[in-house]
Design a protein around this motif. Structure first.
Motif: not given
Length: 581
Positions: A22-34
């Motif tokens: 599962l690749l989790l991405v927060a909708a408010d932040d979007g993809p981060m460097p990690q």
């Protein structure tokens, strides 16, 4: 999921044993460097199934969720996870949670029905990521079971160790998935109690394995892919951090089938590790830069026993290509087709992490003996070489029965293992293509039967030959003693020599096998006392012969392979079995 860069090595250890992510991405932040780092790790470790989950949708409007969805899809597109479903969820409102659960259950059912190649043959392997002590229990290790299964009371091996020998261990008790169990198997998180093992003998990065596949190595050949986002190609000599199982170790890269490895491309690579690790075929490998700041490349182990020299030859590359095939039986068949002098089956089974070879592993026409195997093509080529060498020997030395089998091996297959050589000769003899008489091999046509008259002459001269002693018997003297013509005597004795019944040292001078065996024993005794060297003067004194006759006999020993001429010395061939029956 995204996390601090210092924890990526922990994620790598866990991800190397999973089937789906599962690749989790927060909708408010979007993809981060990690997010990119974890996506690279998953892709390079060969994880090809995933669900991308957009979390915290209650903190973003529909337009923002749609934008993040598109951004995640674009990130997945150039990776093995392209096309993975993207689910938007919120833990606060419950949005999408039921859909995500349904996807996970469906994936679990599909995974349970998959028949993994060679699954039932794989030996137990657990990558240790933690060790601690419990009162009344002793040392306990935890980790992910990568292959096979273990039962309570099962014998295990702990590796690598500083002594290069695995440490024997036993599973006193097992916990899998947070409950006590009698058996644990691949895919589970498992804790194993190890009686008699001190906590300071165990470290993160070690393995618990079935004793039959215990190995440790500081070189591995791998199939490697460089992350497509890298700015520069990977070159031989590059220093990296290699992650294998739960281990993290410094390594140096040697690209085998190219000058460099371009971003997004794959190649065969040898990793020279700065510390020993456990490694088996199929184990996932991840490379990060020496500063551990980014993920570079990933792939899987092909061979934990690679050569240190000639590692870029066409033959070696063909062997590595064979090791990429999907099943152990196909890989063995490919190796047998590529290896000119056969495959060590025990070494192959250990490197593959298997309890035993698959029942259909040996291809038709292959030769197998004492844990060694030779491919059908190589077997046929060596059989032809043996027959050609025997014919050449008979043409050159028609009065000799044939060469000693050890000498024949030096002429045709000096690098073939002794068990395979004996099996090759046995196959040729069973097919009637060669004849074996003691330690001597010859073509069947070379040992023609005596006529009635020749048999009568052979019987008459036998006492005289034995009585001649170390001096030997001449054709003319034997002919006078029996009243037969020298021509007939010469033909008869030559045929007896071809059959191995006599030895002709020089033209017309013959010895019976018993006498020659005594002379050979004298030569061996002299050699044993002088580092394998036999001088003519020593042999002359020991036999009571004249110098000329002693040299003639030693030169005969050189011809038949008992000794080898080096200057004035005749060196015993240690592998020769002539006159040892």
């Amino acid at each position: 999921m995204p996390g601090h860069e210092r924890l990526v090595h922990t994620m790598v250890a866990g991800a190397s044993g999973i089937d789906m992510a599962l690749l989790l991405v927060a909708a408010d932040d979007g993809p981060m460097p990690q997010t990119l780092e974890h996506l690279a790790v998953l892709s390079l470790l060969g994880v090809s199934r995933a669900i991308a989950v957009l979390t915290k949708t209650d903190r973003a409007d529909a337009a923002r969720v749609a934008a993040v969805r598109a951004e995640v899809a674009a990130l997945l597109a150039p990776t093995p996870l392209a096309g993975a479903p993207i689910v938007a969820v919120s833990a606060q409102t419950g949005e999408g949670i039921d859909a995500l659960k349904a996807m996970l259950l469906e994936a679990a059912r599909a995974d349970g029905s998959r028949a993994e190649v060679d699954f039932d043959l794989k030996a137990f392997r657990l990558a240790i990521d933690r060790a601690f002590t419990l009162p009344g229990t002793g040392t306990v290790v935890t980790g992910t079971v990568h292959a096979g299964e273990v039962a309570v009371g099962g014998e295990l091996a702990l590796l690598p160790t500083s002594s290069a020998q695995p440490l024997p261990a036993r599973a006193r008790s097992l916990h899998a998935q947070s409950r006590e169990v009698a058996r644990a198997h691949a895919g589970q998180r498992c804790a194993v109690a190890l009686p008699g093992i001190a906590k300071d003998q165990v470290a993160r990065g070690q393995w618990l394995t079935a004793p039959t596949v215990a190995l440790q190595t500081q070189r591995v050949d791998v199939r490697l892919t460089l992350w497509h986002g890298e700015a520069k190609p990977l070159r031989s000599g590059a220093r990296v951090l290699a992650h294998l199982g739960a281990a993290q170790v410094a390594a140096t890269v040697a690209v085998l089938d190219a000058d460099t490895l371009a971003p997004g491309a794959g190649a065969f690579v040898q990793l020279v590790l700065h510390a020993p690790v456990g490694a088996w075929h199929g184990e996932r490998v991840l490379l990060r830069d020496a500063a551990a700041s980014r993920t570079l490349a990933g792939g899987s182990v092909l061979d934990p026993f690679p050569p240190t020299r000639y590692r870029r030859t066409p033959q070696r590359l063909a062997e590595l290509q064979a090791l990429t095939l999907p099943s152990a039986a196909e890989r063995l068949a490919g190796l047998l087709a590529a290896a000119p002098f056969g495959v060590d089956l025990q070494r192959f089974t250990t490197a593959q992490g298997l309890l035993t070879l698959p029942p259909d592993a040996m291809p038709d026409g292959a030769l197998a003996q004492a844990g060694q195997a030779l491919g059908a093509t190589q077997t046929a080529a060596l059989e032809a070489a043996v027959l050609a060498a025997l014919q050449a020997f008979h043409d050159k030395q028609p009065d000799e029965l044939g060469p000693d089998t050890a000498r024949l091996r030096r002429l045709t297959a000096p690098r073939l293992s002794a068990p395979l050589w004996q099996a090759l000769l046995a196959r040729l003899a069973a097919a009637g293509q060669i004849a074996l008489r003691g330690a001597v091999a010859h073509l069947p046509s070379h040992g023609a039967q005596l006529t009635a008259q020749e048999t009568r002459i052979a019987q008459k001269v036998a006492p005289a030959l034995s009585a001649a002693g170390y001096e030997g018997a001449w054709v003319r003297d034997l002919a006078k003693g029996t009243g037969d013509s020298e021509a007939l005597m010469r033909i008869t004795l030559a045929r007896l020599a071809r059959q191995g019944e006599l030895h002709q040292t020089v033209k017309d001078l013959y010895y019976p096998p018993a006498t020659m065996a005594r002379l050979a024993a004298i030569a061996r005794a002299i050699g044993a006392a002088h580092d394998g060297n036999v001088l003519a003067a020593q042999f002359r004194d020991a036999t009571g012969l004249g110098r000329k006759r002693a040299i003639q006999i030693l030169e005969h020993f050189d011809r038949i392979g008992l000794t080898r001429r080096v200057g004035d010395l005749h060196k015993l061939r240690a592998e020769c079995t002539l006159f040892t029956e």
